[in-house]
Design an enzyme around this catalytic site. Structure first.
Site, PDB file in Angstrom:
ATOM      1  N   LYS A   4       0.700  -1.128   0.105  1.00  0.00           N
ATOM      2  CA  LYS A   4      -0.326  -0.456   0.308  1.00  0.00           C
ATOM      3  C   LYS A   4       0.750   0.917  -0.173  1.00  0.00           C
ATOM      4  O   LYS A   4       2.163   0.900   0.323  1.00  0.00           O
ATOM      5  CB  LYS A   4      -0.623   0.330   0.894  1.00  0.00           C
ATOM      6  N   ARG A   7     -10.174 -11.416   1.396  1.00  0.00           N
ATOM      7  CA  ARG A   7     -10.976 -12.611   1.035  1.00  0.00           C
ATOM      8  C   ARG A   7     -10.651 -13.568   0.737  1.00  0.00           C
ATOM      9  O   ARG A   7     -10.945 -14.529   0.915  1.00  0.00           O
ATOM     10  CB  ARG A   7     -11.731 -11.826  -0.531  1.00  0.00           C
TER      11      ARG A   7
HETATM   12  N1  BES Z   1      -8.450  -3.715   4.507  1.00  0.00           N
HETATM   13  C1  BES Z   1      -8.587  -3.286   2.915  1.00  0.00           C
HETATM   14  C2  BES Z   1      -9.313  -1.930   2.777  1.00  0.00           C
HETATM   15  C3  BES Z   1      -9.768  -1.132   3.076  1.00  0.00           C
HETATM   16  C4  BES Z   1      -9.259   0.086   3.132  1.00  0.00           C
HETATM   17  C5  BES Z   1     -10.049  -0.711   4.877  1.00  0.00           C
HETATM   18  C6  BES Z   1      -9.600   1.377   3.619  1.00  0.00           C
HETATM   19  C7  BES Z   1     -10.244  -0.062   5.574  1.00  0.00           C
HETATM   20  C8  BES Z   1     -10.108   1.249   5.075  1.00  0.00           C
HETATM   21  C9  BES Z   1      -8.242  -4.726   2.059  1.00  0.00           C
HETATM   22  O1  BES Z   1      -7.407  -5.677   2.423  1.00  0.00           O
HETATM   23  C10 BES Z   1      -7.428  -4.011   0.777  1.00  0.00           C
HETATM   24  O2  BES Z   1      -6.400  -3.384   0.763  1.00  0.00           O
HETATM   25  N2  BES Z   1      -8.212  -3.958  -0.066  1.00  0.00           N
HETATM   26  C11 BES Z   1      -8.402  -3.698  -1.644  1.00  0.00           C
HETATM   27  C12 BES Z   1      -8.461  -5.025  -2.516  1.00  0.00           C
HETATM   28  C13 BES Z   1      -8.222  -4.100  -3.986  1.00  0.00           C
HETATM   29  C14 BES Z   1      -7.104  -4.683  -4.103  1.00  0.00           C
HETATM   30  C15 BES Z   1      -8.772  -5.204  -4.696  1.00  0.00           C
HETATM   31  C16 BES Z   1      -8.646  -1.907  -1.479  1.00  0.00           C
HETATM   32  O3  BES Z   1      -9.632  -2.014  -1.807  1.00  0.00           O
HETATM   33  O4  BES Z   1      -8.023  -0.968  -2.834  1.00  0.00           O
HETATM   34 MN    MN Z   2      -5.706  -5.627   2.071  1.00  0.00          MN
END
Ligand code: BES
Ligand code: MN
Ligand code: ZN
Length: 489
Positions: free
Chosen positions: A265, A339
């Site tokens: 990230k 997931r």
């Molecule tokens: N934990 C994150 C989602 C999230 C984002 C929770 C902001 C709380 C605040 C999750 O694991 C994630 O990184 N999701 C990605 C999925 C994508 C790679 C398909 C996302 O939402 O960007």
């Molecule tokens: Mn994630």
């Protein structure tokens, strides 16, 4: 720890440090919602003028502090607005905001509408939730500790206070877990806390460690957890009641920190990812609450715990995982890890033969794009279940909005090497794609709902109502309320 009791005392003479009085707004200005005549008389009929002077109108959530100068026994009166026609959530928020504003005061009494068990519980619960503070990491000690003793002025039975106490304890447990820095909340440490809390509440616990997960074929939990020195855990919580006819299964995403893994990230908001275990927190809080309330239902809870780090042993984009269900999954993005742990948790939960599986997860940023920070989403393979959850959450004062699972999104998850890929090239509707992915791991004939609470789990902004900054404990109360509605399952 704040205590609450009910007492049918007179607001004019009650011995307390601060009296919280609810006011309704109306065409003729604010008027006390309860004990109106006696209170106004104590102020020589001038209460309306006094409030007018401090421009207090009684709109929901508004606060005004007035010194009482001997007019009533309490030295301080806190007026809190209830708007025109307060419902239970207005009462919870008003009580929460008022009690929060009184940090540094030892005792407070709440004179808000509490003439039914529901109202009395709402006032007590809002007050307790508003008294929450997370101070474990402050060395200077608290300058303004939360109100220690709350009295709800009500003729209702003490049962309302007991229920409020159980619900508030469950929410506080989840808030503490979310607020705890990930260095002190590895999957193993989370599992230990779960064991302690569950045992206190009479919930039985089993924990699988990384070695056991590997042997039992939990490829998702193992894959996500392998980039961290702090290995994954799967916690199974189980509560049974002799009169139960229904079994509920809750599955919580418990990523103790989500760096994204090798699909790292950006630095900007990575700190928020300590909240990525909020779903597992809510499941633990709910199981403890259900057991303490002695609800006549069977409930199992799975905490899918892993730390998503990009260590030298981390899974790579293009790796293929063997999920607990038997399906293979191509990991195209290691940041879509929630997931991957949930697919194992859901498949395991199905083995318990539940009447309903609900998974709860801070799953996608797309949830926040769609619904903002305060409204969670629910998707389901059954319309009635989805509506039941929306309605149950609404009654508990937690916003959950119904979302679809459009079949056409499934083809984006086709993998060139495995049964399914964990992400889709289609960017839009990412929350729904995540739901479509999870649905693949729910066996035919099993009812299932998925709650995405990425936004609501954590409050980055200022405190509001009974919600503090930081961990909110969101959805915990909805899960308990769902267990209370076992007859509708
Ligand atoms: N934990 C994150 C989602 C999230 C984002 C929770 C902001 C709380 C605040 C999750 O694991 C994630 O990184 N999701 C990605 C999925 C994508 C790679 C398909 C996302 O939402 O960007
Ligand atoms: Mn994630
Ligand atoms: Zn995540």
């Amino acid at each position: 720890m704040t205590t609450v009791r009910l007492n049918s005392a007179d607001p004019v003479s009650i011995d307390t440090d601060a009296l919280i009085v609810g006011f309704r707004s109306g065409p003729d200005g604010p008027r006390p919602a309860t004990g109106a005549e006696a209170l106004d008389a104590a102020f020589n009929g001038k209460l309306a003028d006094i409030l007018d002077a401090v421009t207090f109108s009684g709109k929901a959530g508004e606060l005004a502090r007035l010194p009482t100068l001997g007019a009533i026994a309490a030295p301080l009166l806190v007026a809190v607005g209830l708007g025109e026609s307060p419902d239970a959530e207005v009462l919870r928020r008003a009580a929460g905001a008022a009690v929060r504003s009184l940090a540094g005061t030892a005792r407070a009494a709440l004179a808000l509408p509490a003439d039914t068990p529901e109202e009395a519980e709402a006032v007590a619960l809002g007050g307790l939730l508003g008294a929450y503070a997370f101070t474990r990491y402050r060395t200077k000690g608290e300058q303004r500790p939360p109100v220690a003793e709350l009295t709800v002025i009500s003729g209702q039975s003490e049962e309302a206070a007991r229920r409020a106490d159980v619900l508030a304890d469950s929410v506080a447990l989840v808030r503490d877990l979310v607020n705890t820095p990930p260095s002190d909340l590895s999957p193993a440490q989370f599992a230990e806390i779960a064991e302690q809390e569950a045992e206190k509440a009479g919930v039985s616990v089993e924990v699988l460690d990384d070695q056991q997960l590997k042997e039992a074929g939990y490829g998702g939990l193992v894959g996500v957890g392998q980039g961290s020195a702090n290995g994954p855990r799967l916690v199974r919580l189980s509560y049974t009641h002799p009169d139960a006819t229904k079994t509920l299964a809750f599955v919580g995403k418990g990523i103790t920190f989500d760096s994204g893994g090798l699909s790292l990230k950006p630095a900007a908001a990575m700190d928020l990812m300590k909240s990525d275990m909020g779903g597992a927190g809510a499941v633990l809080g709910a199981l403890v609450g259900i057991a303490r309330l002695g609800l006549p239902v069977n409930a199992v809870g799975y905490l899918c715990l892993a730390e998503n780090l990009p260590g030298g042993t981390a899974q790579r984009p293009s790796d293929v995982l063997h999920s607990y269900s038997g399906k293979t999954v191509e990991v195209l993005n290691t940041d879509a890890e929630g997931r991957l742990v949930l697919m194992d948790g859901i498949a395991r939960a199905a083995e318990d033969g539940p009447d309903l599986i609900v998974d709860i997860a801070t799953l996608t940023g797309a949830q926040i794009v769609a619904l903002g920070w305060r409204t969670a989403a629910v998707m389901a393979n059954d319309d009635a279940v989805r509506e039941l959850i929306v309605e149950t959450a609404g009654a508990a004062g937690e916003g959950i909005w119904a979302m679809p699972l459009p079949e056409e999104l499934r083809k984006g998850l086709d993998s060139s090497v495995a049964d399914i890929a964990n992400v889709s090239p289609e960017r839009w509707g990412g929350m729904l794609t995540a739901g479509i992915f999870l649905k693949e791991f729910v066996p035919d004939g099993v009812r299932w709902a998925h709650i995405d609470m990425a936004g609501p789990a954590f409050n980055k902004g200022e405190a509001h109502g009974y919600t503090p900054r930081g961990g909110t404990g969101a959805i915990t109360r909805t899960l308990i309320a769902l267990a209370e509605r076992h007859e509708s399952l």
